[in-house]
Motif scaffolding. Sequence first.
Motif: not given
Length: 243
Positions: A27-49
């Motif tokens: 759970a810890a590893v998957q959460t960290v990976l998810f949050l890092r990916t979220w910060e990497k691929i999403n921009m202020p006015h454009k969100f990935a699914g």
Amino acid sequence: MKKYLSVFMIYIRSSIYKFILLMTAMAAVQTVLFLRTWEKINMPHKFAGVEETLQESGLFIVFGVAFVLLTAILCYAGSEFSGKQGYTLRRLRIKEKKVYLMQFSANTMFYAMFWFCEIVIIRVLMQLYLSDVPEKIYTNQMLMLSFYRNDFLGALLPLSDTVNLVRNIIWVLAMGASSALFPYMQRRGKIAFSLVIMTAIVLVGFASGDDAGTKVLPAVWAVLVIISSLWRTMRGDYDEKEA
């Protein structure tokens, strides 16, 4: 009945704390990976699914590693690498076939809990996603649709795919049967190759998603593994002389 419950609890106690630690780490590893990916691929006015974010996070790799580690943990219980477990079981004066059935039951329960825990983790990550995106860009059906659009999510929780759901249940039973067969054979100096094959089938099946070949044929193989494991242990072909 009490002696059978005692054997069942031996297997539960020998693995439960390792299981909890493994689930916490996953759970810890998957959460960290998810949050890092979220910060990497999403921009202020454009969100990935949400399914794209989960896919890019590499959660399946973590799931696969944890699945293999859980299998190793369950196989270690009952194996005579140290000699203590086999000695304890022999003192209970229960036939090997009954010991196998108790470990089969315990291991199946652990695999079912592993499956459930991953579903809960994914749902929590989805909620984190929803809490960070504007309400106007998602609908109430978005999370449900994610399980249809993503292969791993669809294999993990087949909402309307009865074939996949039945396949997953059969796989849980087959992993329970083959992982219990491993220490049974190991105590006799033999190797249960069906466990290796079943582990590979499950991992490939979850990665392949809705491919027809990963539904029916692997499920049939899993049924054969269950029948074969029960047949070999119930007949007692490999039983040692009872103490």
